[in-house]
Design an enzyme around this catalytic site. Structure first.
Site, PDB file in Angstrom:
ATOM      1  N   CYS A  84     -21.579  16.975  39.772  1.00  0.00           N
ATOM      2  CA  CYS A  84     -23.013  17.250  39.819  1.00  0.00           C
ATOM      3  C   CYS A  84     -23.629  16.695  38.546  1.00  0.00           C
ATOM      4  O   CYS A  84     -23.182  17.022  37.441  1.00  0.00           O
ATOM      5  CB  CYS A  84     -23.250  18.752  39.919  1.00  0.00           C
ATOM      6  SG  CYS A  84     -24.995  19.219  39.791  1.00  0.00           S
TER       7      CYS A  84
ATOM      8  N   CYS B 246     -15.858  12.760  49.603  1.00  0.00           N
ATOM      9  CA  CYS B 246     -14.988  13.836  50.079  1.00  0.00           C
ATOM     10  C   CYS B 246     -15.220  15.028  49.151  1.00  0.00           C
ATOM     11  O   CYS B 246     -14.777  15.033  48.006  1.00  0.00           O
ATOM     12  CB  CYS B 246     -13.546  13.335  50.020  1.00  0.00           C
ATOM     13  SG  CYS B 246     -12.346  14.502  50.626  1.00  0.00           S
TER      14      CYS B 246
ATOM     15  N   CYS C 136     -25.211  19.706  36.205  1.00  0.00           N
ATOM     16  CA  CYS C 136     -24.422  20.680  35.444  1.00  0.00           C
ATOM     17  C   CYS C 136     -22.991  20.235  35.141  1.00  0.00           C
ATOM     18  O   CYS C 136     -22.261  20.921  34.445  1.00  0.00           O
ATOM     19  CB  CYS C 136     -24.401  22.031  36.156  1.00  0.00           C
ATOM     20  SG  CYS C 136     -23.425  22.070  37.686  1.00  0.00           S
TER      21      CYS C 136
END
Length: 136
Positions: free
Chosen positions: A97, A122, A100
């Site tokens: 991500c 995936c 974060c």
């Protein structure tokens, strides 16, 4: 890399379940075919379970039969961070991500899936939270 959402390890441990923490913060992997979103066909938005940032949309999810939810493109190219991963005796591309730094899964290319990008993101179900959209 500096992330917009930066919390001390203790806070992540308080906010996440032990299994979420193991996958999201320690780059673990959930067992194949056990995640809640592996076979989901619900229309909606997939966000980071740790911080809520939008990552993928259901219209890019496809059936790869690999045991984890698969997407051919993130919702926004800046939503994810791609990092070279040389763990486990192989070279892969880790997906995190971008907001974060939480581990989401890996992306693979050139596998021959009939998708517009020839990529398979995936992603661990436990790294995601699906918000269904209502048709109206």
């Amino acid at each position: 890399m500096a992330y917009d959402i930066d919390k001390p390890d203790e806070q992540w441990r308080e906010e996440l379940t032990p299994e979420e923490y193991r996958v999201l913060r320690e780059a673990g992997t959930e067992r194949a075919f056990t995640g809640e979103y592996t076979d989901t066909k619900t229309t909606g938005v997939y966000s980071c379970r740790a911080c809520g940032a939008e990552l993928f949309r259901s219209d890019t999810k496809f059936e790869s039969h690999c045991g984890w939810p698969s997407f051919y493109d993130p919702a926004d190219s800046s939503a994810v961070e791609l990092i070279s991963d040389r763990s486990m005796g192989m070279v892969r591309t880790e997906v995190r991500c971008a907001a974060c730094g939480s581990h989401l899964g890996h992306v693979f290319e050139g596998e021959g899936y009939p998708t517009p990008t020839d990529q398979r993101y995936c992603i661990n179900s436990i790294s995601l939270r699906l918000t269904p959209t209502t048709e109206g």
